[in-house]
Write a protein that holds these residues in place. Structure first.
Motif, PDB file in Angstrom:
ATOM      1  N   UNK A  11      -8.096   6.394  16.076  1.00 15.96           N
ATOM      2  CA  UNK A  11      -8.829   5.773  14.967  1.00 15.96           C
ATOM      3  C   UNK A  11      -9.575   4.535  15.459  1.00 15.96           C
ATOM      4  N   UNK A  12     -10.704   4.303  14.817  1.00 16.58           N
ATOM      5  CA  UNK A  12     -11.494   3.143  15.239  1.00 16.58           C
ATOM      6  C   UNK A  12     -10.853   1.844  14.772  1.00 16.58           C
ATOM      7  N   UNK A  13     -10.477   1.849  13.516  1.00 12.80           N
ATOM      8  CA  UNK A  13      -9.812   0.627  13.058  1.00 12.80           C
ATOM      9  C   UNK A  13      -8.528   0.944  12.283  1.00 12.80           C
ATOM     10  N   UNK A  14      -7.710  -0.068  12.142  1.00 16.04           N
ATOM     11  CA  UNK A  14      -6.383   0.071  11.525  1.00 16.04           C
ATOM     12  C   UNK A  14      -6.527   0.289  10.020  1.00 16.04           C
ATOM     13  N   UNK A  15      -6.080   1.449   9.526  1.00 13.11           N
ATOM     14  CA  UNK A  15      -6.226   1.716   8.081  1.00 13.11           C
ATOM     15  C   UNK A  15      -5.114   1.082   7.234  1.00 13.11           C
ATOM     16  N   UNK A  16      -4.105   0.555   7.874  1.00  9.87           N
ATOM     17  CA  UNK A  16      -2.943   0.100   7.106  1.00  9.87           C
ATOM     18  C   UNK A  16      -3.128  -1.335   6.646  1.00  9.87           C
ATOM     19  N   UNK A  17      -2.671  -1.626   5.410  1.00  9.99           N
ATOM     20  CA  UNK A  17      -2.760  -3.006   4.923  1.00  9.99           C
ATOM     21  C   UNK A  17      -1.545  -3.806   5.375  1.00  9.99           C
ATOM     22  N   UNK A  18      -1.699  -5.118   5.311  1.00 13.77           N
ATOM     23  CA  UNK A  18      -0.512  -5.973   5.518  1.00 13.77           C
ATOM     24  C   UNK A  18       0.404  -5.785   4.308  1.00 13.77           C
TER      25      UNK A  18
ATOM     26  N   UNK B  59      -6.975  -7.292   1.908  1.00 11.50           N
ATOM     27  CA  UNK B  59      -7.363  -7.530   3.304  1.00 11.50           C
ATOM     28  C   UNK B  59      -7.739  -8.987   3.553  1.00 11.50           C
ATOM     29  N   UNK B  60      -8.201  -9.650   2.447  1.00  8.53           N
ATOM     30  CA  UNK B  60      -8.668 -11.035   2.642  1.00  8.53           C
ATOM     31  C   UNK B  60      -7.517 -12.013   2.873  1.00  8.53           C
ATOM     32  N   UNK B  61      -6.303 -11.603   2.596  1.00  8.52           N
ATOM     33  CA  UNK B  61      -5.184 -12.542   2.763  1.00  8.52           C
ATOM     34  C   UNK B  61      -4.860 -12.668   4.247  1.00  8.52           C
ATOM     35  N   UNK B  62      -4.840 -13.914   4.719  1.00  7.86           N
ATOM     36  CA  UNK B  62      -4.605 -14.128   6.149  1.00  7.86           C
ATOM     37  C   UNK B  62      -3.131 -13.965   6.468  1.00  7.86           C
ATOM     38  N   UNK B  63      -2.821 -13.846   7.774  1.00 13.21           N
ATOM     39  CA  UNK B  63      -1.435 -13.670   8.206  1.00 13.21           C
ATOM     40  C   UNK B  63      -0.573 -14.833   7.746  1.00 13.21           C
ATOM     41  N   UNK B  64      -1.062 -16.061   7.882  1.00 11.23           N
ATOM     42  CA  UNK B  64      -0.233 -17.220   7.532  1.00 11.23           C
ATOM     43  C   UNK B  64      -0.031 -17.284   6.011  1.00 11.23           C
ATOM     44  N   UNK B  65      -1.072 -16.941   5.251  1.00 14.51           N
ATOM     45  CA  UNK B  65      -0.903 -16.917   3.783  1.00 14.51           C
ATOM     46  C   UNK B  65       0.138 -15.868   3.394  1.00 14.51           C
ATOM     47  N   UNK B  66       0.044 -14.715   4.078  1.00 15.47           N
ATOM     48  CA  UNK B  66       0.992 -13.633   3.793  1.00 15.47           C
ATOM     49  C   UNK B  66       2.421 -14.065   4.091  1.00 15.47           C
ATOM     50  N   UNK B  67       2.600 -14.724   5.248  1.00 10.40           N
ATOM     51  CA  UNK B  67       3.959 -15.176   5.595  1.00 10.40           C
ATOM     52  C   UNK B  67       4.450 -16.217   4.597  1.00 10.40           C
TER      53      UNK B  67
END
Lengths: 324, 227
Positions: free
Chosen positions: A137-144, A89-97
């Motif tokens: 659901x309150x929050x998104x359970x799915x990981x990037x 979860x700690x990996x940001x969108x830009x790091x992931x891309x």
């Protein structure tokens, strides 16, 4: 004394005149005509033998076609063999891309793309039609996720790649979708083995059927064999018409086998494409190629000629002239 | 030329068909071979055609020692020997022409040559007009003559016949024998096995008589025809 006799025999020798080039060609043209004429004179007996040979050849050939089509199917489902990397979860969108772009450059990776947590949720909702449940659901359970499509589709290669990528610090979990590939590989293997066994058994059938046919043919022409042996026919001269017969049996048997396979595939192609449509893939049955057809006919001729040679040679040694 | 030197043939089971037979047939000679059935006539012909091999003794034909002839040479040897059989051994599903052409086909003759020689042979036996017939369409005497044409079409140096008149009436028998005499006049060595003594006695040729496998008489009966 004995020695002198042998020498004299050698000097005089027996006039041993084998066929010269032209005579040989003429003889073979004659045999070609005669053997074809024989088929025309006995169409039913010949056709029956072709049919037996054809069925014996068509069975393993059909199995081969099935296996070939299954291999093709495995190839088409290669897109489905993929490695999913679930990111921390700690990996940001830009790091992931960035990571997905890095992975794209690896030689064993054909393609890789990044799905953010929102993308994953959207896709999941759309795919499973579960939007109402998810929105509750309150929050998104799915990981990037990073989806990786490997270049190589064999199981070991995918496993090695999966383990390598799974050890990345950004990756929380890794999943390989290779079960389908595995299963298809297994089925193909089973088919290949059965193909081998069946080909052996049915090849033997062809040899025995031809052998029996030739045995009967030599029996039917016993008088003729005796007479032409008496007037000085060599073993190969007597054998030659039977070999021609063997070639025709193989050729026509092989061609009829090709016809049987073609007809079976034509019969199957409708239901198969309907089935494929229902899975959302466009899949046509692959028929025998020309090369494969020619190979089948060639194998038929080869088996037939070998069998004829063995049977007839053995029979001719037994049929000696005894006219007196 | 046919030479037997103390030739013995014992079949499996111990039956001795020929017992130490010695004889010589000169090149260009014509001889008759007589004896009761079982006397060894057929065995003698089988030895000369190399269908059988002698148990002991030697047999030499046209200079070839048959005892030692390798199997693959036998076909070439047989092309120089013409054979006529009592039941003529014709192929019933072939025309007269094809039957007579068989020895030429076996030795790979040219088609033109084949036509010429088959016609010549059929002409000699008086059946030129029957070349397109099948054997069943011919009489017994005619079938026998087709067999003779086949035996001589290759112009063999030796002509053998086994009871060639066995199934024929006296007139036809006489014709057939005269035919053999004609071939002998042009130089062919002829050996005819026959028990038709009445017919043989009228012809001026040497007679070899076999009795229980042994040669008992080898005599010329020349002059009997006129006497």
């Amino acid at each position: 004394m004995a020695k002198r006799n042998t020498n004299r025999l050698k000097k005089r020798g027996v006039r041993r005149r084998e066929f010269g080039g032209r005579t040989w060609l003429r003889h073979h043209r004659y045999l070609l005509r005669e053997s074809l004429g024989d088929i025309i004179r006995h169409p039913f007996a010949s056709a029956l033998t072709w049919l037996v040979i054809a069925v014996a050849l068509a069975l393993p050939a059909l199995l081969y076609v099935t296996q070939k089509n299954l291999d093709q199917l495995a190839g088409q489902w290669q897109e489905g063999a993929q490695v999913s990397l679930f990111l921390e979860d700690r990996v940001s969108v830009s790091d992931g891309e960035n990571l997905s772009r890095d992975l794209q450059r690896r030689p064993e990776v054909r393609d890789a793309w990044y799905l953010s947590r929102e993308d994953a949720l959207d896709e999941f909702a759309a795919w499973m039609d579960m939007a109402p449940v998810l929105s509750s659901l309150d929050n998104n359970p799915l990981p990037a996720t990073i989806i990786v499509i490997p270049v190589s589709q064999t199981r070991t290669d995918i496993e090695i790649l999966g383990e390598l990528l799974g050890s990345l610090p950004e990756v929380a979990d890794m999943q390989m979708d290779i079960e389908w590939v595995q299963r298809l590989e297994r089925i193909s293997e089973v088919l290949q083995r059965s193909l081998l066994a069946l080909s052996g058994v049915l090849g033997l059938t062809v040899v025995l059927v031809i052998g029996n046919t030739m045995r009967m043919a030599t029996e039917a022409r016993r008088d003729e064999i005796q007479v032409i042996k008496l007037v000085g026919a060599t073993q190969s001269f007597v054998r030659r018409p039977f070999l021609y017969m063997g070639v025709w049996y193989g050729l026509f048997g092989g061609l009829v086998a090709c016809g049987l396979i073609w007809a079976s595939l034509a019969l199957l192609s409708g239901p198969v494409s309907a089935l494929a449509d229902s899975y959302g893939t466009a899949l046509g049955l692959r028929p025998l190629t020309w090369t494969e057809g020619a190979t089948l006919v060639g194998v038929a001729i080869l088996l037939s000629v070998i069998s004829t040679w063995l049977t007839v040679s053995r029979r001719l040694a037994q049929i000696e002239p005894n006219p007196l | 030329m046919i030479i037997l030197d103390q030739t013995t043939k014992r079949y499996q089971g111990g039956h001795e068909a020929l017992r130490s037979v010695s004889l010589q047939v000169e090149k260009g000679e014509m001889v008759f071979l007589t004896g009761h059935s079982g006397a060894g006539k057929s065995t003698l012909l089988k030895l000369i055609t190399r269908i059988e091999v002698p148990t002991s003794g030697q047999i030499r034909v046209n200079g070839h020692l048959l005892n030692r002839m390798p199997k693959r040479q036998v076909p070439f040897y047989r092309r120089d020997i013409g054979m006529v059989f009592q039941n003529h051994q014709l192929l019933m599903d072939r025309t007269v022409f094809d039957n007579v052409a068989l020895p030429l086909r076996v030795s790979g003759a040219h088609p033109d040559d084949m036509q010429r020689r088959v016609r010549a042979a059929l002409d000699k036996v008086g059946l030129l007009k029957r070349e397109k017939y099948y054997p069943q369409m011919l009489s017994g005497g005619e079938q026998q003559r087709v067999g003779i044409a086949r035996a001589v079409v290759n112009r063999p140096t030796i002509l053998l016949a086994d009871e060639p008149t066995g199934n024929l009436d006296p007139l036809l028998s006489r014709e057939v024998m005269n035919l053999f005499a004609e071939f002998n006049r042009v130089g062919t060595t002829v050996m005819i096995a026959s028990h038709d003594l009445g017919l043989i006695a009228r012809m001026p040729y040497r007679v070899l008589t076999l009795r229980e496998g042994s040669l008992v008489r080898s005599s010329a009966i020349e002059g009997l025809r006129n006497g």
